[in-house]
Motif scaffolding. Structure first.
Motif, short mmCIF file in Angstrom:
data_model
loop_
_atom_site.label_atom_id
_atom_site.label_comp_id
_atom_site.label_asym_id
_atom_site.label_seq_id
_atom_site.Cartn_x
_atom_site.Cartn_y
_atom_site.Cartn_z
N ALA A 47 7.67 -64.80 -46.25
CA ALA A 47 6.73 -64.26 -47.22
C ALA A 47 5.92 -65.38 -47.86
N VAL A 48 4.68 -65.06 -48.25
CA VAL A 48 3.80 -66.03 -48.89
C VAL A 48 3.18 -65.37 -50.12
N LEU A 49 3.27 -66.02 -51.26
CA LEU A 49 2.68 -65.52 -52.49
C LEU A 49 1.54 -66.43 -52.89
N THR A 50 0.34 -65.85 -53.03
CA THR A 50 -0.81 -66.63 -53.48
C THR A 50 -1.57 -65.81 -54.50
N GLY A 51 -1.59 -66.31 -55.72
CA GLY A 51 -2.21 -65.54 -56.79
C GLY A 51 -1.47 -64.22 -56.97
#
Length: 544
Positions: A30-34
């Motif tokens: 998973a990737v969280l950006t903003g």
């Protein structure tokens, strides 16, 4: 966006209180950006996706994004990130207690207890911080839990700086334990956690943020190159690799159970081939060719039966003595009545094995400008002893050891019994360097096995060390001391005497416990080591 991701967006909004755009991503992490969360495109992992959403929400609610990473080394970033993951999840579960079960259900199987690599230690830390009743026998993992809980009690979960200080302590410990960290190979162990790119600013403004984050699918990205060395990552030696000569297993004494653990330690016998063998005018490669151990002819066995002449009684007449009796009678002198011969033993050869502690701590320099390290003094003393043909020592060997857990006890044969101190041997001893730790018992057992092949006579091990036995997989300070004591007793039963020279002012308690009252000396001044080594080895060679 399919219905599954739409439901996850609603879940994220309900937990976070703000809109969160959940989108599929053809990656495993998973990737969280903003406020955009990219989840692995796998419709079957519904429960794991819920935990991923909850974890991302925890960061959105409680973490400060894009903290500067330039001041941290890669291993520090990874440890800070792991503690931050645990901190924000603890905060989220405090506000939404039912979410704790989502994280527990997503826990992977427990790592192998013998796996002491970085990712395994982090996974074990994740487990004990998430599950209150989880048990672990690793000192570092238990220290992480203790410091985390103390920080919660003292400063509260909201104090990021307090947990950052804990992370610095733990990262420093990993460096002292020489746990390797390879940023390009590391992935966050907990499968529901993102890649931590949300937390850090790596100072690459020229890279579009979303593209930069999408590249971080395997784990934490390292910061830009720095001149500072990477703690916890020891550079491998340059040049030719050590030549492995064989592997041997030995038991180890468990003081709590009062029994030997069979086949517990693996001794890896090696021939060092580090760069720097040219110290005696020989190149590393050339020295390597010349020091390959050969099947040297065995020295003549001196412990043989002799005919002792001029005895008061015996089985045979000593003809020389009888002739002298006849001569004395003709000269009217009183003859010597010792006319007989009987069998007897001649002088027995002595064998002394000098065993050098080659642990990392031996590299420390002494006090004062231009002070040399203890290891340099050890090598100088051993070379002087070998070159001087020390009185009473018929056969001398110089070996060394260090350890990196019970699975890797490295043992180096620097000078063999009966081998002359030629240029290659001098260069090899001069180039050897200290690494790892001091698992003394396994090294003593292996040294004693070498002495068993020596001719019958005084046989002794003389250990030169700078501290108590220790290793990174043992945290009971008495455990390896008792094992070394047991190894000395085993050697004594086999006819091998063991003694020690300790360059440590505080060594009296543990060396006396291991070697006994009369079998050690303490060199408060390391510069006295050559003289002490010569005296102690001569005394051992003369013992019967």
């Amino acid at each position: 966006m399919n219905d599954g991701h739409g439901a996850l967006s609603l879940l994220a909004r309900g937990l976070a209180g703000v809109d969160v755009d959940v989108q599929p991503l053809a990656r495993a992490r998973a990737v969280l950006t903003g406020r955009r969360l990219l989840l692995p495109d796998n419709d079957e992992a519904v429960r794991l996706h819920r935990a991923m959403v909850a974890h991302a929400v925890a960061h959105l609610r409680y973490s400060t994004p894009a903290r500067p990473a330039r001041t941290l080394k890669p291993i520090g970033i990874a440890v800070v990130s792991a503690l931050e993951d645990a901190r924000v999840e603890r905060l989220l579960c405090r506000d939404f207690p039912g979410l704790h079960g989502w994280f527990v259900a997503a826990l992977p199987p427990a790592p192998d207890p013998l796996d002491l690599r970085f990712a395994a230690l982090i996974a074990r830390m994740d487990r004990v911080l998430l599950r209150a009743g989880a048990q672990d026998d690793n000192h570092w993992v238990n220290k992480a839990r203790r410091l985390f809980d103390e920080t919660v009690s003292r400063a509260g979960l909201e104090d990021y700086d307090a947990f950052r200080a804990v992370a610095s302590i733990l990262a420093n410990d990993l460096g002292q334990m020489r746990v390797r960290f390879e940023p390009q190979d590391y992935a966050v162990p907990a499968p529901w956690r993102d890649d931590n790119s949300y937390l850090w600013d790596f100072g690459e403004a020229e890279t579009p943020p979303d593209d930069a984050i999408a590249l971080q699918q395997t784990g934490v990205r390292p910061p830009p190159p720095s001149d500072a060395p990477n703690e916890g990552n020891e550079a491998p030696p340059e040049g030719i690799a050590d030549m492995e000569l064989g592997r041997y297993t030995y038991p180890e004494w468990d003081r709590t159970q009062e029994r030997l653990r069979p086949d517990w330690c693996t001794v890896i016998e090696k021939l060092p081939a580090w760069q720097g063998l040219g110290a005696a005018g020989t190149s590393a490669a050339a020295g390597h060719e010349r020091i390959v151990p050969l099947a040297l002819p065995r020295a003549r066995h001196l412990d043989r039966t002799h005919r002792l002449r001029r005895q008061w009684e015996g089985d045979d007449i000593d003809l020389n003595a009888a002739i002298e009796v006849l001569v004395d009678r003709r000269l009217r002198l009183r003859p010597d009545a010792r006319l007989f011969m009987r069998p007897g033993k001649g002088p027995r050869p002595s064998s002394v094995l000098v065993l050098l502690d080659l642990s990392e701590s031996a590299n420390d320099a002494g006090h004062g400008d231009g002070a040399v390290s203890l290891l340099d003094l050890e090598k100088q003393a051993a070379l002087l002893l070998a070159a001087s043909n020390a009185r009473g020592i018929d056969r001398l060997a110089i070996h060394g050891f260090s350890s990196n857990t019970r699975a890797e006890v490295y043992y180096y044969r620097l000078l063999e019994f009966g081998q002359p101190l030629a240029a290659p041997s001098r260069a090899m001893i001069g180039a050897v360097r200290g690494r790892y730790s001091t698992r003394m018992g396994a090294a003593l057992r292996h040294a004693a096995s070498h002495l068993q092949a020596e001719p019958a006579g005084p046989r002794a091990i003389l250990l030169v060390t700078d501290g108590a036995p220790s290793d990174i997989d043992v945290h009971d300070p008495k455990y390896l001391i008792e094992d070394a004591r047991q190894a000395v007793a085993e050697a004594r039963d086999a006819g091998v005497r063991s003694a020690c020279i300790a360059v440590d002012g505080a060594a009296d308690a543990y060396v006396r416990r291991i070697f006994g009252w009369r079998n050690y000396c303490i060199a408060d001044d390391a510069r006295s080591l050559p003289a002490r080594l010569a005296r102690m080895s001569t005394r051992l060679a003369a013992a019967h």
